[in-house]
Design a protein around this motif. Structure first.
Motif, mmCIF file in Angstrom:
data_model
loop_
_atom_site.group_PDB
_atom_site.id
_atom_site.type_symbol
_atom_site.label_atom_id
_atom_site.label_comp_id
_atom_site.label_asym_id
_atom_site.label_seq_id
_atom_site.Cartn_x
_atom_site.Cartn_y
_atom_site.Cartn_z
ATOM 1 N N ILE A 72 -11.400 4.839 1.322
ATOM 2 C CA ILE A 72 -10.743 3.751 0.450
ATOM 3 C C ILE A 72 -11.637 3.611 -0.385
ATOM 4 C CG2 ILE A 72 -9.683 1.590 0.298
ATOM 5 C CD1 ILE A 72 -8.589 1.992 3.241
ATOM 6 N N ASP A 73 -11.458 3.633 -1.927
ATOM 7 C CA ASP A 73 -12.185 3.221 -2.961
ATOM 8 C C ASP A 73 -11.768 1.501 -3.169
ATOM 9 O OD1 ASP A 73 -13.422 2.767 -5.410
ATOM 10 O OD2 ASP A 73 -12.562 4.406 -6.324
ATOM 11 N N ALA A 74 -12.953 0.770 -3.205
ATOM 12 C CA ALA A 74 -12.690 -0.634 -3.328
ATOM 13 C C ALA A 74 -13.507 -1.029 -4.508
ATOM 14 C CB ALA A 74 -13.073 -1.337 -2.104
ATOM 15 N N THR A 75 -13.757 -0.120 -5.283
ATOM 16 C CA THR A 75 -14.613 -0.297 -6.637
ATOM 17 C C THR A 75 -13.788 -1.466 -7.376
ATOM 18 O OG1 THR A 75 -15.119 1.823 -6.738
ATOM 19 C CG2 THR A 75 -15.506 0.405 -8.952
ATOM 20 N N GLY A 76 -14.585 -2.699 -7.600
ATOM 21 C CA GLY A 76 -14.148 -3.749 -8.390
ATOM 22 C C GLY A 76 -13.340 -4.913 -7.555
ATOM 23 N N LYS A 77 -13.570 -4.556 -6.112
ATOM 24 C CA LYS A 77 -12.688 -5.353 -5.191
ATOM 25 C C LYS A 77 -13.547 -6.041 -4.243
ATOM 26 C CE LYS A 77 -8.664 -3.637 -6.150
ATOM 27 N NZ LYS A 77 -8.754 -2.389 -6.883
ATOM 28 N N LEU A 78 -13.000 -7.095 -3.538
ATOM 29 C CA LEU A 78 -14.275 -7.831 -2.604
ATOM 30 C C LEU A 78 -13.428 -7.154 -1.304
ATOM 31 C CD1 LEU A 78 -13.989 -11.352 -4.080
ATOM 32 C CD2 LEU A 78 -15.755 -9.689 -4.383
ATOM 33 N N GLY A 421 -20.196 -3.241 15.227
ATOM 34 C CA GLY A 421 -19.487 -3.507 16.393
ATOM 35 C C GLY A 421 -18.376 -4.593 16.325
ATOM 36 N N SER A 422 -18.401 -5.201 15.227
ATOM 37 C CA SER A 422 -17.149 -6.018 14.952
ATOM 38 C C SER A 422 -15.815 -5.322 14.802
ATOM 39 C CB SER A 422 -17.303 -6.942 13.871
ATOM 40 O OG SER A 422 -17.993 -7.688 14.015
ATOM 41 N N ASP A 423 -14.859 -5.835 15.262
ATOM 42 C CA ASP A 423 -13.352 -5.100 15.058
ATOM 43 C C ASP A 423 -13.299 -4.924 13.542
ATOM 44 O OD1 ASP A 423 -12.855 -4.694 17.652
ATOM 45 O OD2 ASP A 423 -11.218 -6.353 17.571
ATOM 46 N N ALA A 424 -12.892 -3.644 13.050
ATOM 47 C CA ALA A 424 -12.784 -3.311 11.575
ATOM 48 C C ALA A 424 -11.426 -4.037 11.162
ATOM 49 C CB ALA A 424 -12.557 -1.775 11.262
ATOM 50 N N ASP A 425 -11.403 -5.295 11.112
ATOM 51 C CA ASP A 425 -10.340 -6.333 10.376
ATOM 52 C C ASP A 425 -10.911 -6.566 9.069
ATOM 53 O OD1 ASP A 425 -9.482 -6.150 13.060
ATOM 54 O OD2 ASP A 425 -9.859 -8.040 13.532
ATOM 55 N N LEU A 426 -10.334 -5.880 8.056
ATOM 56 C CA LEU A 426 -10.667 -6.213 6.720
ATOM 57 C C LEU A 426 -9.710 -6.375 5.908
ATOM 58 C CD1 LEU A 426 -13.122 -3.130 7.112
ATOM 59 C CD2 LEU A 426 -13.896 -5.685 7.009
ATOM 60 N N ALA A 427 -9.897 -7.281 5.000
ATOM 61 C CA ALA A 427 -8.949 -7.387 3.802
ATOM 62 C C ALA A 427 -9.634 -7.206 2.341
ATOM 63 C CB ALA A 427 -8.414 -8.899 3.785
ATOM 64 N N ILE A 428 -9.005 -6.308 1.732
ATOM 65 C CA ILE A 428 -9.879 -6.081 0.317
ATOM 66 C C ILE A 428 -8.866 -6.827 -0.768
ATOM 67 C CG2 ILE A 428 -10.275 -3.840 -1.180
ATOM 68 C CD1 ILE A 428 -9.943 -2.224 1.058
ATOM 69 N N VAL A 461 -4.924 -7.035 -1.303
ATOM 70 C CA VAL A 461 -4.143 -5.850 -1.664
ATOM 71 C C VAL A 461 -4.121 -5.032 -0.730
ATOM 72 C CG1 VAL A 461 -4.332 -6.093 -4.198
ATOM 73 C CG2 VAL A 461 -6.123 -5.011 -3.102
ATOM 74 N N THR A 462 -5.180 -4.844 0.447
ATOM 75 C CA THR A 462 -5.260 -3.743 1.382
ATOM 76 C C THR A 462 -5.729 -4.491 2.384
ATOM 77 O OG1 THR A 462 -5.298 -1.959 -0.145
ATOM 78 C CG2 THR A 462 -6.283 -1.490 2.180
ATOM 79 N N VAL A 463 -5.023 -4.554 3.707
ATOM 80 C CA VAL A 463 -5.545 -5.045 4.800
ATOM 81 C C VAL A 463 -5.614 -3.819 6.059
ATOM 82 C CG1 VAL A 463 -5.007 -7.142 6.868
ATOM 83 C CG2 VAL A 463 -4.370 -7.222 4.207
ATOM 84 N N LEU A 464 -6.738 -3.999 6.854
ATOM 85 C CA LEU A 464 -6.877 -3.155 7.903
ATOM 86 C C LEU A 464 -6.926 -3.967 9.247
ATOM 87 C CD1 LEU A 464 -8.719 -1.513 5.169
ATOM 88 C CD2 LEU A 464 -9.444 -0.203 7.085
ATOM 89 N N LEU A 465 -6.256 -3.667 10.131
ATOM 90 C CA LEU A 465 -6.460 -3.976 11.536
ATOM 91 C C LEU A 465 -7.097 -3.051 12.433
ATOM 92 C CD1 LEU A 465 -5.724 -6.511 13.580
ATOM 93 C CD2 LEU A 465 -3.495 -5.335 13.792
ATOM 94 N N ARG A 466 -8.168 -3.503 13.010
ATOM 95 C CA ARG A 466 -8.879 -2.535 13.749
ATOM 96 C C ARG A 466 -9.066 -1.347 13.249
ATOM 97 N NH1 ARG A 466 -5.840 -2.728 17.716
ATOM 98 N NH2 ARG A 466 -4.655 -4.487 17.338
ATOM 99 N N GLY A 467 -9.278 -0.855 12.154
ATOM 100 C CA GLY A 467 -9.332 0.358 11.409
ATOM 101 C C GLY A 467 -8.100 0.828 10.887
ATOM 102 N N LYS A 468 -6.807 0.462 11.204
ATOM 103 C CA LYS A 468 -5.860 0.888 10.827
ATOM 104 C C LYS A 468 -5.185 0.360 9.576
ATOM 105 C CE LYS A 468 -0.944 1.980 11.925
ATOM 106 N NZ LYS A 468 0.246 1.828 12.751
ATOM 107 N N VAL A 469 -4.848 0.807 8.540
ATOM 108 C CA VAL A 469 -4.275 0.335 7.324
ATOM 109 C C VAL A 469 -3.066 -0.165 7.501
ATOM 110 C CG1 VAL A 469 -3.825 0.825 4.966
ATOM 111 C CG2 VAL A 469 -5.778 1.806 5.971
ATOM 112 N N MET A 470 -2.861 -1.505 7.212
ATOM 113 C CA MET A 470 -1.605 -2.175 7.590
ATOM 114 C C MET A 470 -1.030 -2.524 6.497
ATOM 115 S SD MET A 470 -1.368 -2.390 11.121
ATOM 116 C CE MET A 470 -0.364 -3.656 11.358
ATOM 117 N N ALA A 475 1.713 -2.993 -0.330
ATOM 118 C CA ALA A 475 2.778 -2.494 0.716
ATOM 119 C C ALA A 475 2.633 -2.465 2.180
ATOM 120 C CB ALA A 475 3.482 -1.108 0.173
ATOM 121 N N LEU A 476 3.587 -3.167 2.676
ATOM 122 C CA LEU A 476 3.428 -3.162 4.104
ATOM 123 C C LEU A 476 3.594 -1.761 4.557
ATOM 124 C CD1 LEU A 476 3.279 -4.914 6.691
ATOM 125 C CD2 LEU A 476 5.769 -4.996 6.890
ATOM 126 N N VAL A 477 2.551 -1.248 5.511
ATOM 127 C CA VAL A 477 2.597 0.132 6.068
ATOM 128 C C VAL A 477 2.495 0.029 7.723
ATOM 129 C CG1 VAL A 477 2.062 1.247 3.874
ATOM 130 C CG2 VAL A 477 0.117 0.586 5.412
#
Ligand code: DUC
Ligand code: ZN
Ligand code: ZN
Length: 488
Positions: A72-78, A421-428, A461-470, A475-477
């Motif tokens: 995932i290219d997060a250039t310019g994002k947090l 070691g943390s769950d890959a719960d991330l919001a870009i 814009v993009t959210v991952l739950l335990r590494g899965k793109v949600m 868009a909700l996937v």
């Protein structure tokens, strides 16, 4: 002879080398790499890649190995930890004929689309309920329905011997370690001796006690007076629950906690006087965690004055105050008085006989169900009005919206941070994306948002739950059931 020694050495070396490479491939490979973004935690900000494997963060560094990995290219994002909203009501009984607008499917879907990966709903014990029975029922409602991970708080309204002596200690031992009690609502509230008894169970068994601070007797008195004067429109909700009612109950809850020697959480603080009580209690040495919510930054009691009973859309408890109190709440977010920023999402449809405009609620404010939706707008509101205005920095934003929730409620460091070691719960996040809030674009089960028409800058814009793109590029996937229950 010499030949064979070299040959054996060669074979052994080759084997070791390939084993090493295989293992290092396994150790170093990533299923997913997020690159180019600025990672922000409650402590630091840095430009680095995140390597994810089996749902966990396994690497943080420059130019991580992307061989065979999705990227995932997060250039310019947090890149932030997924939000944790530790104050959410879903599928909660709310009075005769009233139905909450969100269940576990729609509520967690909405949360996810607002940048959250964990929500903490309440399991409400009504007066005649057996606590374990009601908890099992909530698990049944949530099972297989969630888009985010969840963990329950318990609400105690029947502090009898079975609940306090048997069920609660057993449930705390099983990991249900946070409990809410009410000082208001005739059907739910605990009196002072019941509060002391509940606090004592929390103290003995190591649970966290959350308190809704409003003085029910004072409210009752004001409601009677309002009704006698035929003042029954939605705005009366605000004038029957003035600041003094909250301030007094906050002071009392803190004092009782001091007597018991129990750290407590004061939830949904709406004004400066209650915040001052919290600071004073801390000054006396009491360990207090304090929460405020978007409605106390964005709404005022004037919103309850809408034409055609539209003020009902803003009825929540404690009620929104005025701009002075909004500033006091901002001050508390900036100076550390508040540790938690939660939505208190408690949604009812407006135009529904089971919601705000139920037959009695359409005539008298007393019967308007208390609560407003907000789980999807919580984070964009604080980002836009807090970070993008310079009131708080991005690290404080992460602390207020994720890390402190995980720490307060026993989910850290599995949740609430970006660490190996943390769950890959991330919001870009796109920090500059501007959107105007329209309920039609939200994902909850209500029929309005209190923030309709507000333009906010900064959205996930993009959210991952335990590494899965949600959620991908807005868009909700993800799928219903991707979220799981978190044992604590
Ligand atoms: N308290 C809450 O925490 N949420 C909604 C209503 C209430 O009184
Ligand atoms: Zn409450
Ligand atoms: Zn609440």
């Amino acid at each position: 002879m010499g030949f064979s020694i070299f040959y054996v050495y060669h074979l052994v070396f080759k084997r070791l080398r390939s084993t090493f490479l295989e293992e290092s491939y396994l150790v170093m490979s990533h299923h997913l790499v997020i690159f180019g973004g600025k990672i922000c935690t409650a402590a630091d900000s840095m430009f680095a890649d995140i390597g994810i494997k089996d749902g966990q963060i396994v690497s943080i560094g420059r130019d991580l190995d992307r061989t065979g990995a999705e990227v995932i290219d997060a250039t310019g994002k947090l890149v932030l930890p997924g939000g944790i909203d530790s104050h959410v009501h879903l599928s909660q009984p709310s009075g005769e004929g009233i139905v909450m607008a969100d269940d576990f499917e729609t509520g967690t879907r909405s949360a996810l689309c607002g940048g959250n990966t964990t929500v903490m709903p309440f399991c409400l014990q009504e007066r005649n309920d057996n606590l374990r029975g009601v908890l099992n029922a909530y698990h049944g409602l949530a099972e297989g329905q969630c888009y985010t991970d969840i963990a329950f708080h318990l609400i105690i309204s029947n502090p009898d011997a079975q609940t306090l002596g048997q069920d609660l200690p057993a449930l705390i031992a099983e990991g249900y370690t946070s409990i809410k009690v009410f000082m208001t609502y005739e059907a739910l509230r605990l009196n002072d001796s019941e509060l002391l008894a509940a606090f004592d169970v929390a103290r003995q068994h190591g649970a966290t006690m959350m308190v809704h601070c409003e003085n029910e007797d004072a409210i009752r008195y004001l409601v009677d007076r309002h009704e006698a004067e035929s003042r029954v429109t939605p705005h009366a909700h605000a004038t029957t629950r003035p600041i003094a009612v909250e301030r007094e109950a906050t002071h009392r809850a803190l004092s009782l906690a001091e007597v018991v020697d129990l750290p407590i959480v004061i939830v949904h603080v709406s004004n400066g006087a209650a915040a001052e009580e919290i600071r004073r209690a801390r000054g006396r040495g009491l360990k207090v965690t304090a929460e405020t919510c978007p409605q106390y930054l964005m709404l005022t009691a004037n919103d309850l004055d809408g034409m055609d009973w539209e003020g009902a859309k803003f009825v929540c408890s404690p009620p929104p105050r005025d701009t002075t109190e909004q500033r006091a709440c901002w001050q508390g977010l900036m100076d550390g008085t508040f540790d938690l920023f939660s939505s208190d999402h408690c949604p009812f449809r407006y135009d529904s006989p089971q919601g705000k405009l139920n037959p009695k609620g359409a005539k008298n404010f007393r019967f308007i169900p208390n609560g407003i939706p907000g789980v999807e707008t919580r984070l964009p509101i604080l980002f836009s009005e807090g970070v993008n205005t310079g009131r708080i920095d991005i690290n404080r934003f992460v602390a207020l919206t994720a890390t402190n929730h995980a720490k307060t409620y026993g989910l850290y460091p599995r949740k609430g941070t970006i660490a190996i070691g943390s769950d890959a719960d991330l919001a870009i996040w796109d920090p500059d994306l501007e959107r105007t809030v329209h309920h039609a674009d939200l994902h909850d089960g209500a029929d309005y948002t209190p923030y309709e028409g507000r333009t906010l800058r900064g959205w996930p814009v993009t959210v991952l739950l335990r590494g899965k793109v949600m959620m991908q590029d807005g868009a909700l996937v993800g799928k219903r059931g991707d979220g799981v229950y978190l044992n604590r």
